[in-house]
Enzyme design. Structure first.
Site, mmCIF file in Angstrom:
data_model
loop_
_atom_site.group_PDB
_atom_site.id
_atom_site.type_symbol
_atom_site.label_atom_id
_atom_site.label_comp_id
_atom_site.label_asym_id
_atom_site.label_seq_id
_atom_site.Cartn_x
_atom_site.Cartn_y
_atom_site.Cartn_z
ATOM 1 N N GLU A 181 0.814 -1.229 0.000
ATOM 2 C CA GLU A 181 0.000 0.000 0.000
ATOM 3 C C GLU A 181 0.841 1.270 0.000
ATOM 4 O O GLU A 181 0.544 2.218 0.726
ATOM 5 C CB GLU A 181 -0.935 0.007 1.224
ATOM 6 C CG GLU A 181 -1.912 -1.138 1.206
ATOM 7 C CD GLU A 181 -2.759 -1.230 2.475
ATOM 8 O OE1 GLU A 181 -3.951 -1.515 2.343
ATOM 9 O OE2 GLU A 181 -2.239 -1.008 3.587
HETATM 10 C C1 TNX Z 1 -4.258 -4.206 4.930
HETATM 11 S S1 TNX Z 1 -2.496 -6.205 4.122
HETATM 12 C C2 TNX Z 1 -3.015 -3.844 5.393
HETATM 13 C C3 TNX Z 1 -2.858 -3.354 6.760
HETATM 14 C C4 TNX Z 1 -4.167 -3.245 7.474
HETATM 15 C C5 TNX Z 1 -5.031 -4.430 7.155
HETATM 16 C C6 TNX Z 1 -6.314 -4.456 7.903
HETATM 17 C C7 TNX Z 1 -1.468 -5.219 4.278
HETATM 18 C C8 TNX Z 1 -0.190 -5.704 3.885
HETATM 19 N N1 TNX Z 1 -1.837 -4.015 4.722
HETATM 20 O O1 TNX Z 1 -2.195 -2.114 6.748
HETATM 21 O O2 TNX Z 1 -3.915 -3.205 8.840
HETATM 22 O O3 TNX Z 1 -5.278 -4.452 5.783
HETATM 23 O O4 TNX Z 1 -7.047 -5.610 7.649
#
Ligand code: TNX
Length: 537
Positions: free
Chosen positions: A343
């Site tokens: 992300e």
């Molecule tokens: C996605 S999955 C994220 C996290 C969040 C999570 C909550 C991922 C690598 N990043 O930053 O905490 O979803 O479900």
């Protein structure tokens, strides 16, 4: 570190409880107890009623019964002795028996290292009227065999006060070894901080299900949780809050070493994660120079993602990464260092690739193997790197293809599909805790998939295992962690350990249900899913 120390161990008051039971006529001190009159010697747990399901089970012969005169026999090595001590630490409080640890004699419970075709973590457990013998070629195998033995004993064995028994182990042979070498659980200590005692509690829960990797998500926008001597404000300032504005916290190096060594004593490797270049607000807030505009943003206590990025063009960014990786690698006996990489919505693609090209060699320089979230496959994964896949059924074909292509080119995969094993997803729309961005994930959905067939086109050899992440935006106490992890965590553990041939929801749900009295004895709060036939009492 601070907060949430809701896990004070219950101190065994063995003698007092013994005397109480003796007074109640349950048994007489000094003689082998007969089965208490009130208990019609319950049939021992069948050898296949274990989670994760063993690879092979052959029931035969009479059960072994642990009695007041039983001993635990360990062969010479100090490490086997430590495993024996761990076992007696479980058995003595609840049985009330002395169970001496010894390296001579016959019968009783024997932990034994031997050459053989057991693999790095496999074991053989044989039980008959004369005793139980667990054999393995490495201590980890003995430890996993001990977990099987634990589950073959009545759930009351987990109690910290003397219980009536009888303590029988069904006769026969279990031969067992894992399907995958990487069987992980991730704990997000950044969104809410969890102290050493809470992490140890989780480690003990993981060990019961033969999980062997503990991934700690040590940094994110909301908090930096590990002391770094060369950049001290990361922990003192960057760790000073958490989601919702609470006091946060961070591990000193001594705290962290304590976690690592406790995990090692349960045969878990700790995988530390510093999430970069996104999810980095806590670091950016702590040091203005890490920001492209030279200005530190405020600390962040909300739950948005994707707004922060380390400054890719600045040299100081790589000096920072070098220092952090060097200090963290020095605290890490394990093989891996997780660099996040998910992300990074505020980093251009070109910058992301540049950043990963510069950071992965730093990890290698300090002797560690890179793990990154699967977005790393959009850059140039280093030789030997592992990518952690967190997509879902609805993830685009193009994104899946990118991961599969990397796997075909040698990148190993850890499977953490969010709509299956994200333990922070709500079970149903009525679940109070948790998130639902990946959907609602009931117990059957969480369990019922095949890691070997999940990403068609990925070579078998690329699938290194399964990991169940527990993100903590909505979770603040150990009871919260318990509720989201149980009963889904044992399913993820079984997907990682058990052969595909044992996979069957209808039989799994019965084995899972039988775990509940054990969770009750251990003080684990769990979600009573209507999909699982829980015992009624
Ligand atoms: C996605 S999955 C994220 C996290 C969040 C999570 C909550 C991922 C690598 N990043 O930053 O905490 O979803 O479900």
């Amino acid at each position: 570190m601070r907060r949430n120390h809701s896990t004070t161990p219950r101190s065994p008051r063995i003698l007092g409880s013994l005397l109480l039971l003796a007074a109640a006529g349950v048994f007489t001190l000094g003689t082998a107890p007969a089965a208490p009159a009130a208990t019609t010697a319950a049939a021992p747990t069948p050898l296949d009623q274990v989670v994760p399901a063993p690879a092979s089970v052959k029931p035969a012969g009479t059960p072994y019964r642990i009695t007041r005169t039983s001993s635990v026999r360990v062969d010479g090595s100090a490490e086997v002795r430590r495993i024996g001590a761990y076992l007696t630490g479980i058995l003595r409080p609840s049985t009330g028996y002395p169970l001496p640890l010894t390296d001579h004699g016959t019968g009783g419970i024997s932990l034994h290292l031997a050459q053989g075709d057991y693999g790095a973590e496999g074991y053989r457990l044989h039980s008959d009227a004369g005793g139980v013998t667990i054999t393995a070629s490495a201590p980890a195998g003995l430890f996993h065999g001990v977990q099987t033995l634990r589950q073959l004993l009545p759930p009351a064995v987990e109690e910290k006060t003397v219980q009536p028994g009888p303590w029988q182990v069904a006769g026969g042979t279990v031969e067992d070894r894992p399907r995958y070498s990487y069987r992980g659980a991730m704990l997000d200590v950044s969104r809410h901080f969890f102290g050493v005692a809470q992490v140890k509690r989780y480690i003990d829960q993981l060990a019961l299900y033969k999980i062997n990797e503990l991934h700690l998500h040590l940094s994110d926008d909301q908090g930096w949780r590990i002391a770094v001597d060369s950049w001290p404000r990361l922990a003192t300032y960057g760790g000073s809050t958490e989601v919702g504005g609470g006091a946060g916290g961070s591990y000193t190096k001594a705290d962290y070493r304590e976690i690592v060594s406790y995990a090692a004593s349960r045969y878990l490797e700790v995988v530390p994660e510093i999430d970069m270049p996104g999810h980095s607000n806590a670091a950016l807030a702590s040091y203005a120079e890490l920001n492209c505009n030279g200005t530190a943003p405020p600390l962040y206590t909300g739950t948005e993602v994707g707004f922060s990025s380390l400054c890719v063009p600045k040299q100081v960014t790589y000096d920072f990464v070098d220092d952090v990786v060097r200090e963290l690698a020095a605290l890490t006996p394990g093989r891996y260092l997780h660099i996040g990489g998910d992300e990074a919505h505020s980093t251009s693609h070109a910058d992301y690739v540049t950043f990963m090209d510069r950071v992965q060699p730093i990890v290698a320089k300090y002797g560690k193997t890179v793990i990154g979230w699967h977005q790393l496959t959009g850059a140039h994964p280093a030789q030997g790197a592992l990518a952690q896949y967190w997509g879902l059924d609805r993830t685009s074909a193009a994104d899946k293809a990118q991961v599969v292509k990397a796997a075909q080119n040698g990148t190993g995969l850890i499977l953490s599909p969010a709509d299956r094993v994200y333990l922070d997803m709500k079970y149903t729309k009525d679940t109070k805790l948790g998130l639902d961005w990946a959907g609602l994930v009931e117990v059957e959905r969480s369990y019922d998939w095949n890691p070997g067939a999940y990403l068609p086109g990925a070579p078998d050899s690329a699938i290194r295992g399964v990991e169940a992440p527990l993100w903590s935006e909505t979770l603040t106490t150990s009871a919260d962690l318990d509720y989201m992890a149980f009963p889904r965590l044992p399913g993820a553990a079984e997907l990682g350990w058990s052969p595909a041939a044992t996979h069957d929801w209808d039989t799994y749900k019965v084995r899972l249900a039988a775990q509940a009295p054990r969770w009750d004895a251990l003080g684990i709060t769990y979600y009573r899913s209507p999909q699982v036939p829980w015992p009624t009492s």
